[in-house]
Design an enzyme around this catalytic site. Structure first.
Site, PDB file in Angstrom:
ATOM      1  N   HIS A  83      36.863  46.862  28.832  1.00 53.87           N
ATOM      2  CA  HIS A  83      36.255  46.675  30.144  1.00 53.87           C
ATOM      3  C   HIS A  83      36.630  47.847  31.049  1.00 53.87           C
ATOM      4  CE1 HIS A  83      35.655  41.993  30.228  1.00 53.87           C
ATOM      5  NE2 HIS A  83      34.542  42.615  29.898  1.00 53.87           N
ATOM      6  N   ARG A 139      32.448  32.637  25.462  1.00 53.76           N
ATOM      7  CA  ARG A 139      32.615  32.698  26.918  1.00 53.76           C
ATOM      8  C   ARG A 139      31.323  32.438  27.693  1.00 53.76           C
ATOM      9  NH1 ARG A 139      36.278  37.270  29.406  1.00 53.76           N
ATOM     10  NH2 ARG A 139      36.314  35.632  30.979  1.00 53.76           N
ATOM     11  N   CYS A 171      41.834  41.228  36.134  1.00 57.44           N
ATOM     12  CA  CYS A 171      41.071  40.266  35.341  1.00 57.44           C
ATOM     13  C   CYS A 171      41.167  38.860  35.923  1.00 57.44           C
ATOM     14  CB  CYS A 171      41.563  40.258  33.901  1.00 57.44           C
ATOM     15  SG  CYS A 171      41.146  41.740  32.969  1.00 57.44           S
TER      16      CYS A 171
END
Length: 285
Positions: free
Chosen positions: A178, A104, A278
């Site tokens: 997260h 990423r 997200c």
């Protein structure tokens, strides 16, 4: 088991505030690798369904009166649809991301270029962090997660760049890798009502649970089952709470606290480990 604690006294003054969101179409979205417990490359993504679900989320924001800025997707970066991870903005300041996994890392550069094209100054980080995945912006502070993707040194760096106090919270369950899948900000405290959150205690260390209860007395503590629907991966404008359709218990709870739940279907994105928040970055004013 979920816990219904006393709602804040100001539930009668919930008001929406117009927001500016950043989204990225799921043109290249797929589960091509596994970097969180939700990802399984053997489970194919239905791209037609994913596009329809993403578009419904986009259209929901527009119907609620919010502005949506669109990033161009980049081939080879399937997780760019999770736009929240690319940076965190507070006021006129923006702190860029530095992704933990190499798959990423190129996304960070795309976010910097896009945000600068909007006229925002973006500070590139020296420490690993995943933007609004682990930084939740409130009126007077920033809640910051660590334990899986974002370092505590990034918390200190973000506090300087964004000129806001940062509250560090330790995540201990890899399913909630997260902060934005363990806490949903219902009210950021910029209006008449105080800041208000929903959260899953099991995602946090004992010390962080104690801290959150002290900071947000009367906050909604959801069940493990509800948290596993990605119900906490929500977006709120202070009145309207956009959340996964499967989080029915949470929708009832927020309605009882004076909010308006706006359920959406984002099941294809759960295959990648994300949902409403997200897919949504906010340029906080």
């Amino acid at each position: 088991m979920s816990h219904t604690l006393p709602a804040p006294a100001s539930t009668s003054v919930r008001r929406a505030r117009t927001r500016t969101y950043v989204m990225c179409p799921p043109t290249h979205f797929e589960v091509a690798y596994a970097i969180n417990p939700w990802m399984d490359p053997s489970r194919p993504v239905d791209r037609h369904a994913a596009h329809a679900q993403w578009l419904a989320l986009h259209d929901a924001y527009r119907r609620l009166g919010h502005r949506v800025e669109l990033m161009d997707p980049v081939p080879g970066l399937p997780d760019m649809v999770f736009a929240a991870n690319g940076a965190v903005s507070a006021g006129h300041r923006t702190y860029g991301a530095a992704f933990a996994f190499p798959q990423r890392q190129a996304e960070a550069h795309a976010h910097v270029d896009f945000l600068r094209s909007l006229g925002r100054a973006v500070a590139r980080p020296e420490h690993t962090n995943e933007g609004e995945g682990d930084f939740l912006v409130l009126a007077d502070r920033i809640l910051a997660g660590h334990g899986f993707r974002t370092s505590t040194t990034a918390h200190a760096e973000a506090a300087v760049v964004l000129d806001r106090p940062v509250v560090s919270l330790e995540l201990v369950d890899p399913r909630f890798y997260h902060l934005d899948v363990a806490i949903g900000v219902l009210d950021d405290g910029r209006g008449e009502a105080p800041a208000d959150i929903a959260w899953f205690p099991g995602a946090f260390s004992a010390a962080s649970r104690e801290l959150l209860r002290a900071l947000f007395p009367g906050s909604w503590e959801c069940s493990e089952a509800e948290a596993l629907t990605f119900g906490l991966n929500l977006v709120s404008d202070g009145l309207n709470v956009v959340l996964p359709r499967e989080a029915s218990q949470l929708a009832t709870a927020v309605a009882e606290r004076g909010y308006r739940p706006v359920p959406v279907e984002l099941g294809e994105f759960v295959k990648g480990g994300g949902s409403v928040k997200c897919c949504t970055a906010e340029l906080h004013g």
